[in-house]
Design an enzyme around this catalytic site. Structure first.
Site, PDB file in Angstrom:
ATOM      1  N   VAL C  77       0.850  -1.178   0.000  1.00  0.00           N
ATOM      2  CA  VAL C  77       0.000   0.000   0.000  1.00  0.00           C
ATOM      3  C   VAL C  77       0.892   1.235   0.000  1.00  0.00           C
ATOM      4  O   VAL C  77       1.793   1.350   0.839  1.00  0.00           O
ATOM      5  CB  VAL C  77      -0.894   0.004   1.266  1.00  0.00           C
ATOM      6  CG1 VAL C  77      -1.799   1.222   1.298  1.00  0.00           C
ATOM      7  CG2 VAL C  77      -1.711  -1.280   1.339  1.00  0.00           C
ATOM      8  N   CYS C  78       0.669   2.152  -0.925  1.00  0.00           N
ATOM      9  CA  CYS C  78       1.516   3.349  -1.018  1.00  0.00           C
ATOM     10  C   CYS C  78       1.356   4.234   0.212  1.00  0.00           C
ATOM     11  O   CYS C  78       0.243   4.633   0.564  1.00  0.00           O
ATOM     12  CB  CYS C  78       1.165   4.155  -2.259  1.00  0.00           C
ATOM     13  SG  CYS C  78       1.988   5.759  -2.286  1.00  0.00           S
TER      14      CYS C  78
END
Lengths: 101, 130, 119
Positions: C77-78
């Protein structure tokens, strides 16, 4: 190796399919997924755009057509129906993959 | 972390094309797309950046966002050169269709035709389109 | 072949995450390797363990977690996109990890293909 383009928008709502076709070269593959599969139907206002690009290979994702009640509707001549496994094969056979979002 | 970065810089160099097709502010794609371009350049990859379709609006001059209270990120495009992103293109047909010329743009670009864009796309290892 | 997958939308508003999941599953079943699934833009919402779909609907958050569990698929997940949207470590479903955008670039470098699913 030629490009695989994917289009996921209905041609009746967005220009995405036309944007894709304007940059798709002969010999490329175009896969219609999600709402993009509405562009695969024969006899619509949008059909000509695909029908006249005979040098591009067109595919449509069957599960997305089925989900939208389109399993029995005639498709534009030359469009090949595939499933997710076929999508993977296409992505393997082409490079790069451009998603026209 | 240093080891990780060293590994990256020793790795292969690929041709990345960022195809920007969305207008700014109405959605976040232009802003978050720009963040990816800057990071990719930091990995010493062979980066090309293309503005096409509504993406050409990202680099329109004179953006003034105080009235909508959003960050004006158009000056960031001027930083691309500092990140050694030197291959920056805008598509001729997209500019013309939107009544824009090179004089309207916040950064210098190489203008290319749709046919030239198709050729450029064909030569890439990875295309990321926001 | 090594595939990198980029998911740009959350689990409910758009079909993107569903399509990405089906592609990923099909690729694994065919014996391909998934280098990484990277969640960006609103795609970070796929990691939210507090998500509660109705009982007769699919649960994409759980489906991604199961894929990570069964096949060891890396779900990243960024961090920048996640912070904006309030997705933090304590909200992450099993199998998801928060990391930098560099992980997306790396997926593009080490993968044979990078496939984007979004809106």
């Amino acid at each position: 190796m030629s490009i695989l383009h994917t289009v996921n928008k209905s041609p009746f709502e967005r220009n995405t399919l036309m944007d894709c076709l304007a940059r798709a070269k002969d010999g490329a593959a175009v896969l219609l997924i999600e709402d993009g599969v509405y562009g695969a139907l024969a006899g619509t206002q949008a059909s000509d755009a695909i029908a006249k690009r005979g040098a591009i290979k067109f595919y449509a994702l069957g599960p997305d057509l089925d989900a939208r009640g389109l399993a029995e509707k005639p498709l534009i001549d030359g469009i090949t129906l595939i499933d997710y496994s076929g999508f993977v094969d296409l992505a393997e056979a082409h490079n790069p993959v451009q998603s026209w979002l | 972390m240093d080891d990780f970065e060293d590994d990256e810089f020793d790795g292969p160099v690929k041709k990345f094309l960022f195809l920007n097709r969305k207008a700014p502010y109405g959605t976040i794609y232009a802003l978050e797309g720009l963040e990816v371009v800057l990071i990719t350049a930091a990995f010493d990859q062979d980066v090309s950046m293309v503005f096409a379709d509504d993406g050409v609006f990202q680099i329109k001059k004179d953006q003034e966002t105080s009235g909508i209270n959003m960050k004006n990120f158009s000056p960031t495009y001027r930083a691309l050169e500092g990140y050694e992103v030197e291959k920056v293109y805008a598509e001729k047909e997209s500019l013309e269709a939107r009544g824009l010329s090179e004089d309207d743009l916040v950064i210098p670009v190489e203008v290319l035709s749709a046919a030239e864009l198709a050729e450029l796309m064909d030569t890439q290892d990875v295309i990321v389109s926001f | 072949m090594k595939f990198g997958i980029l998911v740009n939308e959350g689990p409910f508003t758009h079909q993107a995450s569903d399509s990405a999941y089906h592609f990923t599953k099909a690729a694994l079943e065919k014996g391909h390797e998934i280098v990484r699934v990277f969640f960006y833009h609103d795609g970070v919402n796929n990691a939210n363990k507090l998500s509660e779909p109705q009982s007769d609907d699919r649960n994409l958050v759980g489906m991604w977690s199961a894929l990570a569990e069964e096949h060891g698929v890396e779900l990243i997940v960024c961090v920048a996109a996640a912070l904006r949207r309030g997705i933090k470590d304590e909200l992450l479903a099993a199998g998801f990890t928060i990391s930098g955008l560099g992980q997306l670039v790396e997926a593009g470098i080490i993968g044979d293909r990078l496939i984007t699913f979004g809106d």
